[in-house]
Scaffold this active site. Structure first.
Site, mmCIF file in Angstrom:
data_model
loop_
_atom_site.group_PDB
_atom_site.id
_atom_site.type_symbol
_atom_site.label_atom_id
_atom_site.label_comp_id
_atom_site.label_asym_id
_atom_site.label_seq_id
_atom_site.Cartn_x
_atom_site.Cartn_y
_atom_site.Cartn_z
ATOM 1 N N GLU A 110 -27.184 -4.893 19.016
ATOM 2 C CA GLU A 110 -27.538 -3.636 18.493
ATOM 3 C C GLU A 110 -29.012 -3.645 18.523
ATOM 4 O OE1 GLU A 110 -25.463 -0.962 17.546
ATOM 5 O OE2 GLU A 110 -24.301 -1.966 19.118
ATOM 6 N N ARG A 147 -9.260 74.994 6.601
ATOM 7 C CA ARG A 147 -10.703 74.842 6.222
ATOM 8 C C ARG A 147 -10.796 76.360 5.644
ATOM 9 N NH1 ARG A 147 -12.505 75.478 12.426
ATOM 10 N NH2 ARG A 147 -12.588 77.695 12.517
ATOM 11 N N ASN A 186 -6.526 56.554 6.797
ATOM 12 C CA ASN A 186 -5.258 55.919 6.815
ATOM 13 C C ASN A 186 -4.906 55.082 5.415
ATOM 14 O OD1 ASN A 186 -7.492 54.346 7.224
ATOM 15 N ND2 ASN A 186 -6.419 52.977 8.433
ATOM 16 N N ARG A 230 -28.016 12.417 8.767
ATOM 17 C CA ARG A 230 -29.114 13.303 9.101
ATOM 18 C C ARG A 230 -28.816 14.975 9.588
ATOM 19 N NH1 ARG A 230 -31.104 9.789 14.197
ATOM 20 N NH2 ARG A 230 -29.129 8.705 14.018
ATOM 21 N N SER A 236 -16.373 7.984 20.372
ATOM 22 C CA SER A 236 -16.794 8.500 19.103
ATOM 23 C C SER A 236 -16.542 9.943 18.991
ATOM 24 C CB SER A 236 -18.326 8.330 18.934
ATOM 25 O OG SER A 236 -18.575 6.815 18.871
ATOM 26 N N GLY A 237 -16.250 10.363 17.750
ATOM 27 C CA GLY A 237 -16.027 12.031 17.502
ATOM 28 C C GLY A 237 -17.336 12.811 17.503
ATOM 29 N N ASP A 238 -18.575 12.285 17.831
ATOM 30 C CA ASP A 238 -19.642 13.141 17.695
ATOM 31 C C ASP A 238 -20.271 13.034 19.077
ATOM 32 O OD1 ASP A 238 -20.672 10.482 17.745
ATOM 33 O OD2 ASP A 238 -21.910 10.556 16.035
ATOM 34 N N LYS A 255 -20.055 15.903 9.764
ATOM 35 C CA LYS A 255 -20.639 16.176 11.204
ATOM 36 C C LYS A 255 -19.669 16.378 12.159
ATOM 37 C CE LYS A 255 -22.485 12.392 13.362
ATOM 38 N NZ LYS A 255 -23.482 11.290 13.918
ATOM 39 N N ARG A 283 -11.820 46.775 16.892
ATOM 40 C CA ARG A 283 -11.023 45.864 15.833
ATOM 41 C C ARG A 283 -9.851 45.434 16.261
ATOM 42 N NH1 ARG A 283 -12.060 48.257 10.212
ATOM 43 N NH2 ARG A 283 -11.172 46.350 9.551
HETATM 44 C C1 UD1 Z 1 -22.711 2.694 18.015
HETATM 45 C C2 UD1 Z 1 -22.712 0.970 19.102
HETATM 46 C C3 UD1 Z 1 -23.655 1.393 20.047
HETATM 47 C C4 UD1 Z 1 -23.937 2.452 20.937
HETATM 48 C C5 UD1 Z 1 -23.834 3.817 19.968
HETATM 49 C C6 UD1 Z 1 -23.802 4.690 20.876
HETATM 50 C C7 UD1 Z 1 -21.521 -0.410 17.268
HETATM 51 C C8 UD1 Z 1 -21.863 -1.378 16.476
HETATM 52 N N1 UD1 Z 1 -22.659 0.193 17.652
HETATM 53 O O1 UD1 Z 1 -24.027 2.615 17.380
HETATM 54 O O2 UD1 Z 1 -23.745 0.050 20.613
HETATM 55 O O3 UD1 Z 1 -25.148 2.483 21.816
HETATM 56 O O4 UD1 Z 1 -22.618 3.896 19.182
HETATM 57 O O5 UD1 Z 1 -23.636 6.096 20.472
HETATM 58 O O6 UD1 Z 1 -20.663 0.193 17.623
HETATM 59 N N2 UD1 Z 1 -17.776 5.210 12.613
HETATM 60 C C9 UD1 Z 1 -16.761 4.824 11.748
HETATM 61 N N3 UD1 Z 1 -16.602 3.843 10.946
HETATM 62 C C10 UD1 Z 1 -17.843 3.196 10.292
HETATM 63 C C11 UD1 Z 1 -18.781 3.329 11.249
HETATM 64 C C12 UD1 Z 1 -18.843 4.341 12.380
HETATM 65 O O7 UD1 Z 1 -15.809 5.907 12.076
HETATM 66 O O8 UD1 Z 1 -17.469 2.322 9.708
HETATM 67 C C13 UD1 Z 1 -18.043 6.160 13.562
HETATM 68 C C14 UD1 Z 1 -19.020 6.922 13.282
HETATM 69 O O9 UD1 Z 1 -18.597 8.322 12.463
HETATM 70 C C15 UD1 Z 1 -19.499 7.417 14.795
HETATM 71 C C16 UD1 Z 1 -18.968 6.320 15.446
HETATM 72 O O10 UD1 Z 1 -18.333 5.369 14.851
HETATM 73 O O11 UD1 Z 1 -18.678 8.562 15.238
HETATM 74 C C17 UD1 Z 1 -20.490 5.579 15.879
HETATM 75 O O12 UD1 Z 1 -21.110 5.204 14.669
HETATM 76 P P1 UD1 Z 1 -22.571 5.135 14.599
HETATM 77 O O13 UD1 Z 1 -22.997 4.870 13.206
HETATM 78 O O14 UD1 Z 1 -23.385 6.387 15.019
HETATM 79 O O15 UD1 Z 1 -23.012 3.799 15.647
HETATM 80 P P2 UD1 Z 1 -24.265 3.490 16.203
HETATM 81 O O16 UD1 Z 1 -25.285 2.778 15.229
HETATM 82 O O17 UD1 Z 1 -24.945 4.710 16.780
HETATM 83 CA CA CA Z 2 -24.346 7.355 16.894
#
Ligand code: UD1
Ligand code: CA
Length: 468
Positions: free
Chosen positions: A159, A449, A395, A17, A107-109, A24, A342
């Site tokens: 979920e 000059r 220079n 997205r 999570s990295g995001d 991301k 600079r």
């Molecule tokens: C996940 C949780 C959900 C929670 C939400 C919070 C699960 C099944 N669900 O859902 O309960 O409310 O986070 O944000 O865990 N990733 C991987 N490998 C994969 C899949 C995902 O590394 O195979 C990483 C993604 O890059 C991301 C994180 O895991 O950083 C979460 O994945 P995402 O798909 O966003 O999970 P959600 O469906 O949001």
């Molecule tokens: Ca997510």
């Protein structure tokens, strides 16, 4: 912490997205990659190890992230190919997680979690129980819901896509952050299946297994939604950027920095301010910037990787770009408006740099001035040098850079070209409009000059019939 903590950060997903070729977790917030925020946050807890799960664009992600210089742990990478869900991601890391520790999953995001929140979660886990970070959201859609018994005990996470209408009405959500005793987590991970709406191995199913095994599951419920807000779209990234900047501005205001408008400040790195600093609107700070006591920054300045010492004034629309070499501005110096410093510009005390003056890889000793429309590149200026309007150090000969040395108390008249390498001797003067190609002696006057000629009574050419 009385137990070792091993961190696993999930970052293998694609982030469709974002509609971007850039992975991301490498998109920037406050000048740092999203996942770097997570890494910096966990590193402040002094974990034993930090693992990052990569998959989509793994090489690029791995090259863009690291643990900071103060961290004992190094960032390690575990590749997950293909990506079969968050549980599958953890399964890839499991062989690297020692049984005597606690695994902290993030999570990295999700960039704005605070260290104190993670510390509280780890305290709850205490090395003994599964601890989940949860929160109540007015609109919980998209998240996993926390199922509890009538007595309030956590039972499972379901979920969104697998939830019944009654479960969808639950407003307590799982943040994606948990702490689990590794010895148990390993057993639960081995039991994951993918019979669900998404055909994925859900990490969240470990909650069910813990309950089935009679192990306690606790939730640390917070109410600051920003701390668990994830980035899935450019809109969410922009919203979190604003929230982050607000947090930075608040911290500055609390320690006494005066911001004319906290909503019009952007810090994309680390800004540290001494007492009585004033910052006008629409300034951007990048990299590491230190402002000494009483420094004033005018509106619309962009300042990166610089040290501005006590009492210096940076006027409107000034661009300071230190990069690796850095820029330093001495105490009481005045820079701008419309100045450009600079990499390698080093200004001593009370130096004046005026409008449309560019300084690169040059040092100016105390009291030196270049007030108008000038270029100083690869130059060394002594104390009190006056560098006239429109002067240029030539220079660069097309292949090499050469230095210009202007000793103390030299006065360079307007519109001179100084063809490096050369030295202007102390106290000497260069007449306006000179092109200087050789070093000059101390104390004298140098002119290079054409001599002026004036023709008395000279008539301009005229067309036939043109009035005089
Ligand atoms: C996940 C949780 C959900 C929670 C939400 C919070 C699960 C099944 N669900 O859902 O309960 O409310 O986070 O944000 O865990 N990733 C991987 N490998 C994969 C899949 C995902 O590394 O195979 C990483 C993604 O890059 C991301 C994180 O895991 O950083 C979460 O994945 P995402 O798909 O966003 O999970 P959600 O469906 O949001
Ligand atoms: Ca997510």
């Amino acid at each position: 912490m009385s137990f070792p903590v091993d961190v696993v950060i999930l970052a293998a997903g694609k982030g469709t997205r974002m509609k971007s070729a850039r992975p991301k977790v490498l998109h920037r917030l406050g000048g740092r990659a999203l996942a770097q925020h997570v890494i910096d946050c966990v590193c402040s807890l002094q974990p034993r190890s930090v693992l990052l799960i990569t998959g989509h664009e793994a090489a690029q992600v791995e090259a863009g992230l690291r643990c900071g210089e103060h961290s004992a742990a190094q960032l390690q990478f575990v590749r997950q190919q293909p990506q079969l869900g968050t549980g599958h991601a953890l399964q890839q890391a499991a062989p690297l997680l020692p049984d005597d520790g606690v695994t902290l999953v993030l999570s990295g995001d999700v960039p704005l979690t605070q260290p104190s929140t993670l510390r509280a979660l780890l305290d709850l886990c205490a090395g003994q129980q599964l601890a989940l970070l949860t929160l109540e959201l007015p609109d919980p859609s998209g998240y996993g819901r926390v199922l509890r018994t009538a007595q309030g005990a956590v039972q499972a996470i379901v979920e969104q896509k697998d939830a019944s209408p009654a479960q969808l009405a639950i407003s307590e959500i799982y943040s994606g952050i948990m702490a689990a005793p590794t010895r148990w987590l390993r057993r639960w991970l081995a039991r994951l299946e993918n019979q669900n709406a998404q055909g994925e191995y859900y990490l969240t199913d470990v909650v069910r297994f813990a309950v089935a095994d009679g192990q306690p599951v606790l939730a640390h419920r917070i109410d600051d939604a920003l701390q668990v807000a994830g980035v899935n779209s450019p809109l969410q990234l922009a919203e979190l950027e604003r929230a982050y900047q607000k947090r930075v501005a608040q911290a500055l205001l609390e320690q006494g920095t005066r911001l004319v408008d906290p909503a019009r400040l952007d810090v994309r790195g680390v800004l540290s301010c001494g007492p009585d600093v004033e910052i006008d609107v629409n300034c951007i700070f990048e990299g590491r910037v230190r402002l000494g006591a009483g420094v004033r920054i005018g509106p619309h300045c962009v300042i990166s990787d610089a040290v501005i010492e006590d009492g210096a004034v940076i006027q409107a629309f000034t661009h300071i770009q230190g990069e690796a070499a850095g820029v330093s501005v001495g105490p009481g110096a005045q820079v701008g408006p419309f100045a450009r410093l600079r990499p390698g510009a080093q200004l001593g005390a009370q130096v004046h740099i005026g409008n449309f003056v560019e300084v690169k890889n040059s040092s100016l000793a105390a009291g030196a001035k270049a007030n108008h429309l000038a270029y100083l590149g690869d130059a060394t200026l002594g104390e009190r040098v006056n560098y006239g309007a429109g002067c240029i150090t030539a220079n660069y000969d097309g292949a090499h850079k050469h230095r210009t040395v202007i000793e103390a108390d030299v006065h360079v008249g307007s519109n001179c070209v100084l063809v490096a390498p050369l030295t202007l001797g102390a106290g000497s003067t260069v007449g306006a409009g000179s092109t200087i190609t050789q070093s000059t002696p101390t104390g004298g006057l140098s002119l290079a000059r054409a001599r002026q000629a004036s023709v008395p009574g000279w008539q301009r050419p005229r067309k036939p019939g043109q009035a005089s």
